[in-house]
Design a protein around this motif. Sequence first.
Motif, PDB file in Angstrom:
ATOM      1  N   ALA A  60       0.890  -1.318   0.124  1.00 33.53           N
ATOM      2  CA  ALA A  60       0.029   0.165   0.086  1.00 33.53           C
ATOM      3  C   ALA A  60       1.086   1.189  -0.114  1.00 33.53           C
ATOM      4  N   THR A  61       0.440   2.307  -0.559  1.00 36.90           N
ATOM      5  CA  THR A  61       1.150   3.473  -0.942  1.00 36.90           C
ATOM      6  C   THR A  61       0.431   4.632  -0.428  1.00 36.90           C
ATOM      7  N   VAL A  62       1.103   5.629   0.383  1.00 32.95           N
ATOM      8  CA  VAL A  62       0.463   6.815   0.922  1.00 32.95           C
ATOM      9  C   VAL A  62       1.291   7.930   0.333  1.00 32.95           C
ATOM     10  N   TYR A  63       0.690   8.708  -0.715  1.00 28.84           N
ATOM     11  CA  TYR A  63       1.348   9.750  -1.331  1.00 28.84           C
ATOM     12  C   TYR A  63       1.188  11.079  -0.564  1.00 28.84           C
ATOM     13  N   GLN A  64       2.444  11.907  -0.972  1.00 29.31           N
ATOM     14  CA  GLN A  64       2.273  13.193  -0.266  1.00 29.31           C
ATOM     15  C   GLN A  64       1.041  13.968  -0.310  1.00 29.31           C
ATOM     16  N   ASP A  65       0.304  14.017  -1.331  1.00 33.43           N
ATOM     17  CA  ASP A  65      -0.955  14.561  -1.587  1.00 33.43           C
ATOM     18  C   ASP A  65      -2.240  14.182  -1.030  1.00 33.43           C
ATOM     19  N   LEU A 119       8.461   1.606   3.948  1.00 33.41           N
ATOM     20  CA  LEU A 119       9.653   2.134   3.352  1.00 33.41           C
ATOM     21  C   LEU A 119       9.303   3.774   3.401  1.00 33.41           C
ATOM     22  N   LEU A 120      10.098   4.495   4.229  1.00 29.57           N
ATOM     23  CA  LEU A 120       9.805   5.809   4.337  1.00 29.57           C
ATOM     24  C   LEU A 120      10.727   6.791   3.692  1.00 29.57           C
ATOM     25  N   ILE A 121       9.959   7.719   2.779  1.00 30.50           N
ATOM     26  CA  ILE A 121      10.799   8.525   2.190  1.00 30.50           C
ATOM     27  C   ILE A 121      10.735   9.778   2.812  1.00 30.50           C
ATOM     28  N   GLY A 129      -6.755  -2.920   3.604  1.00 30.84           N
ATOM     29  CA  GLY A 129      -6.833  -4.130   2.997  1.00 30.84           C
ATOM     30  C   GLY A 129      -5.578  -4.959   3.604  1.00 30.84           C
ATOM     31  N   THR A 130      -5.401  -4.861   4.863  1.00 29.05           N
ATOM     32  CA  THR A 130      -4.431  -5.384   5.603  1.00 29.05           C
ATOM     33  C   THR A 130      -3.141  -5.565   4.781  1.00 29.05           C
ATOM     34  N   PRO A 131      -2.346  -4.681   4.538  1.00 30.57           N
ATOM     35  CA  PRO A 131      -1.056  -4.744   3.653  1.00 30.57           C
ATOM     36  C   PRO A 131       0.162  -5.303   4.655  1.00 30.57           C
ATOM     37  N   ARG A 132       1.257  -5.778   3.870  1.00 24.69           N
ATOM     38  CA  ARG A 132       2.227  -6.302   4.604  1.00 24.69           C
ATOM     39  C   ARG A 132       3.310  -5.230   4.416  1.00 24.69           C
ATOM     40  N   LEU A 133       3.379  -4.296   3.477  1.00 21.03           N
ATOM     41  CA  LEU A 133       4.347  -3.324   3.201  1.00 21.03           C
ATOM     42  C   LEU A 133       3.708  -1.925   2.831  1.00 21.03           C
ATOM     43  N   LEU A 134       4.162  -0.851   3.615  1.00 18.45           N
ATOM     44  CA  LEU A 134       3.644   0.506   3.468  1.00 18.45           C
ATOM     45  C   LEU A 134       4.560   1.331   2.927  1.00 18.45           C
ATOM     46  N   ALA A 176      -2.563  10.710   9.386  1.00 16.24           N
ATOM     47  CA  ALA A 176      -3.288   9.537  10.036  1.00 16.24           C
ATOM     48  C   ALA A 176      -4.383   8.786   9.331  1.00 16.24           C
ATOM     49  N   VAL A 177      -5.289   9.658   8.820  1.00 19.09           N
ATOM     50  CA  VAL A 177      -6.428   9.222   8.301  1.00 19.09           C
ATOM     51  C   VAL A 177      -6.187   8.517   6.844  1.00 19.09           C
ATOM     52  N   ALA A 178      -5.045   9.155   6.236  1.00 20.23           N
ATOM     53  CA  ALA A 178      -4.734   8.379   5.035  1.00 20.23           C
ATOM     54  C   ALA A 178      -3.940   7.205   5.231  1.00 20.23           C
ATOM     55  N   ILE A 179      -3.016   7.099   6.385  1.00 23.10           N
ATOM     56  CA  ILE A 179      -2.216   5.782   6.544  1.00 23.10           C
ATOM     57  C   ILE A 179      -3.207   4.847   7.033  1.00 23.10           C
ATOM     58  N   THR A 180      -4.352   5.169   7.759  1.00 19.30           N
ATOM     59  CA  THR A 180      -5.288   4.330   8.207  1.00 19.30           C
ATOM     60  C   THR A 180      -5.933   3.695   7.000  1.00 19.30           C
ATOM     61  N   ARG A 181      -6.510   4.507   6.212  1.00 16.02           N
ATOM     62  CA  ARG A 181      -7.252   3.988   5.145  1.00 16.02           C
ATOM     63  C   ARG A 181      -6.370   2.945   4.253  1.00 16.02           C
ATOM     64  N   SER A 182      -5.059   3.289   4.318  1.00 16.62           N
ATOM     65  CA  SER A 182      -4.280   2.233   3.628  1.00 16.62           C
ATOM     66  C   SER A 182      -4.286   0.903   4.229  1.00 16.62           C
TER      67      SER A 182
END
Length: 259
Positions: A84-89, A197-199, A160-165, A151-157
């Motif tokens: 799952a990916t949480v983009y900056q926007d 993976l934190l950019i 789907g019970t991801p293994r990698l964020l 936090a809401v964006a991360i929670t949304r991701s």
Amino acid sequence: MPVQPLLAMRGVSKRFAAVQALLDVELEIRAGEVVALVGDNAAGKSTLVKVISGVGPADKGIIEWQGRAIQIKRPQDAQVLGIATVYQDLAMCDNLDVVGNLFLGQEIHRRGILDEVEMERRTRDLVHTLSIRIPDVRAPLASLSGGQRQAVAITRSLLGTPRLLLLDEPTASLGIEQTNQLLDLIEALRDRGLGVLLISHNMGDIKAVADRIAVLRLGRNNGVFDVNTTSQEQIISSITGAADNAVAHRRTLPEETWP
């Protein structure tokens, strides 16, 4: 015995016309680990995230998921694997409440009708489990702070019970208190066994939560460092290329003058 990586990339390259964005990149991320991906502008960080998330598939190289060679050609491929990916926007709607944003595009229906009760229950459960500070899950997104929105964006991701964020600059626009809350959330995700993976450009944030730091420079690997045993100066030198320049300069001098 070494722990098998959740995700492993070997010799991954990506070109855009005349621009070689990535060249023979190697990266490993394990479950329960935060890896910070750093580099100067145009280092290839965003391109690498797009490769992993399926937005921009690699031209060549091997990608392994739990030791098995796989192909990620589109975002759906990444989602099926558990990436799952949480983009900056953030890509959320200010006029919807927290529940509406969490389930946007993946609403729960019962007999053809939106099941608001179940969606709210699941939202409250996730917010409670992750200790996220949100005043009300029915509050409009527009009323929340920048940190709460992240936090809401991360929670949304996590629905789907991801293994990698994959987190793209999650603290870039946050204040000190909001940043600390978000870093606490990242640590909680690691404790739950997720690979992260934190950019980020913020070395303080990286030092606070990352286990390892992978440096990209001009689309190539330029070092992987253990956070606990590497100085900030060493990491910054790798990002800017100062260490490379120092080695190159040393080699132009007589060997007896090398430090």
